[in-house]
Write a protein that holds these residues in place. Sequence first.
Motif, mmCIF file in Angstrom:
data_model
loop_
_atom_site.group_PDB
_atom_site.id
_atom_site.type_symbol
_atom_site.label_atom_id
_atom_site.label_comp_id
_atom_site.label_asym_id
_atom_site.label_seq_id
_atom_site.Cartn_x
_atom_site.Cartn_y
_atom_site.Cartn_z
ATOM 1 N N ARG A 58 -27.953 7.697 82.185
ATOM 2 C CA ARG A 58 -26.778 6.849 82.324
ATOM 3 C C ARG A 58 -26.926 5.953 83.542
ATOM 4 N N GLN A 59 -26.223 4.844 83.492
ATOM 5 C CA GLN A 59 -26.245 3.905 84.609
ATOM 6 C C GLN A 59 -24.848 3.368 84.831
ATOM 7 N N ALA A 60 -24.318 3.678 86.003
ATOM 8 C CA ALA A 60 -23.004 3.169 86.395
ATOM 9 C C ALA A 60 -23.182 1.849 87.121
ATOM 10 N N PRO A 61 -22.155 1.024 87.168
ATOM 11 C CA PRO A 61 -22.258 -0.275 87.851
ATOM 12 C C PRO A 61 -22.704 -0.107 89.298
ATOM 13 N N GLY A 62 -23.725 -0.848 89.680
ATOM 14 C CA GLY A 62 -24.204 -0.812 91.049
ATOM 15 C C GLY A 62 -25.045 0.393 91.403
ATOM 16 N N LYS A 63 -25.352 1.225 90.418
ATOM 17 C CA LYS A 63 -26.142 2.431 90.682
ATOM 18 C C LYS A 63 -27.415 2.444 89.855
ATOM 19 N N GLN A 64 -28.342 3.289 90.258
ATOM 20 C CA GLN A 64 -29.585 3.427 89.509
ATOM 21 C C GLN A 64 -29.360 4.270 88.265
ATOM 22 N N ARG A 65 -30.218 4.052 87.294
ATOM 23 C CA ARG A 65 -30.176 4.873 86.091
ATOM 24 C C ARG A 65 -30.579 6.289 86.460
ATOM 25 N N GLU A 66 -29.839 7.270 85.928
ATOM 26 C CA GLU A 66 -30.120 8.659 86.261
ATOM 27 C C GLU A 66 -30.196 9.512 85.005
ATOM 28 N N LEU A 67 -30.973 10.575 85.095
ATOM 29 C CA LEU A 67 -31.100 11.512 83.987
ATOM 30 C C LEU A 67 -29.812 12.305 83.830
ATOM 31 N N THR A 76 -18.067 7.538 84.071
ATOM 32 C CA THR A 76 -18.066 6.199 83.487
ATOM 33 C C THR A 76 -19.407 5.520 83.730
ATOM 34 N N ALA A 77 -20.042 5.080 82.644
ATOM 35 C CA ALA A 77 -21.377 4.479 82.736
ATOM 36 C C ALA A 77 -21.802 4.024 81.355
ATOM 37 N N VAL A 78 -22.910 3.309 81.326
ATOM 38 C CA VAL A 78 -23.595 3.052 80.061
ATOM 39 C C VAL A 78 -24.594 4.186 79.863
ATOM 40 N N TYR A 79 -24.518 4.821 78.725
ATOM 41 C CA TYR A 79 -25.389 5.953 78.411
ATOM 42 C C TYR A 79 -26.498 5.484 77.478
ATOM 43 N N TYR A 80 -27.725 5.799 77.868
ATOM 44 C CA TYR A 80 -28.902 5.362 77.129
ATOM 45 C C TYR A 80 -29.630 6.561 76.529
ATOM 46 N N CYS A 81 -29.987 6.429 75.284
ATOM 47 C CA CYS A 81 -30.863 7.422 74.660
ATOM 48 C C CYS A 81 -32.304 7.114 75.060
ATOM 49 N N HIS A 82 -33.071 8.161 75.286
ATOM 50 C CA HIS A 82 -34.462 8.026 75.743
ATOM 51 C C HIS A 82 -35.346 8.955 74.938
ATOM 52 N N ALA A 83 -36.526 8.459 74.613
ATOM 53 C CA ALA A 83 -37.550 9.292 73.963
ATOM 54 C C ALA A 83 -38.854 9.120 74.728
ATOM 55 N N ARG A 84 -39.601 10.205 74.821
ATOM 56 C CA ARG A 84 -40.827 10.187 75.601
ATOM 57 C C ARG A 84 -41.990 10.683 74.773
ATOM 58 N N ARG A 85 -43.077 9.937 74.835
ATOM 59 C CA ARG A 85 -44.357 10.389 74.293
ATOM 60 C C ARG A 85 -45.260 10.639 75.489
ATOM 61 N N GLY A 105 -32.871 3.276 73.899
ATOM 62 C CA GLY A 105 -31.866 2.686 73.042
ATOM 63 C C GLY A 105 -31.174 1.538 73.760
ATOM 64 N N GLN A 106 -30.231 0.930 73.073
ATOM 65 C CA GLN A 106 -29.555 -0.234 73.630
ATOM 66 C C GLN A 106 -28.410 0.148 74.562
ATOM 67 N N GLY A 107 -28.010 1.395 74.534
ATOM 68 C CA GLY A 107 -26.944 1.876 75.411
ATOM 69 C C GLY A 107 -25.589 1.869 74.741
ATOM 70 N N THR A 108 -24.754 2.802 75.147
ATOM 71 C CA THR A 108 -23.384 2.866 74.661
ATOM 72 C C THR A 108 -22.461 3.120 75.858
ATOM 73 N N GLN A 109 -21.367 2.385 75.902
ATOM 74 C CA GLN A 109 -20.475 2.453 77.056
ATOM 75 C C GLN A 109 -19.532 3.641 76.944
ATOM 76 N N VAL A 110 -19.437 4.391 78.027
ATOM 77 C CA VAL A 110 -18.446 5.464 78.146
ATOM 78 C C VAL A 110 -17.553 5.126 79.327
ATOM 79 N N ALA A 111 -16.263 5.061 79.081
ATOM 80 C CA ALA A 111 -15.303 4.766 80.140
ATOM 81 C C ALA A 111 -14.284 5.898 80.198
ATOM 82 N N VAL A 112 -14.136 6.478 81.375
ATOM 83 C CA VAL A 112 -13.180 7.573 81.569
ATOM 84 C C VAL A 112 -12.082 7.058 82.491
ATOM 85 N N SER A 113 -10.912 6.904 81.935
ATOM 86 C CA SER A 113 -9.808 6.318 82.707
ATOM 87 C C SER A 113 -8.474 6.690 82.082
ATOM 88 N N SER A 114 -7.476 6.819 82.948
ATOM 89 C CA SER A 114 -6.125 7.090 82.453
ATOM 90 C C SER A 114 -5.358 5.788 82.240
#
Length: 117
Positions: free
Chosen positions: A38-47, A90-99, A108-117
């Motif tokens: 996942r990658q949140a705004p202004g942050k590095q992509r993390e496992l 809250t972040a864009v979540y990316y699917c990853h595959a490794r060979r 993958g292209q990413g899918t947005q997850v937003a957690v907010s009230s």
Amino acid sequence: QVQLVESGGGLVQPGGSLRLSCVASGTIFSINAMGWYRQAPGKQRELVAAITTGGTTMYADSMKGRFTISRDNAKNTVYLQMNSLKSEDTAVYYCHARRDRPRVDYWGQGTQVAVSS
């Protein structure tokens, strides 16, 4: 080549749940592991979590106990069940595959997850 297509993102309230799906196609026999980043705004992509073809799973410490990764080999699909969601998830979540041999990473292209009230 491997193609990855995510789905299941959206807006959810704190404490809620979401399930992400990632369908793999192409030369999937070459894949050694799949997972989610996942990658949140202004942050590095993390496992977030990963699962090997043998079924071994691993999680980032902050996700342990809240997120569960699983796979359905018959459907070439990996899931990420996310419970007790927090605003910091809250972040864009990316699917990853490794060979492994040779090392190739697919995304993958990413899918947005937003957690907010």
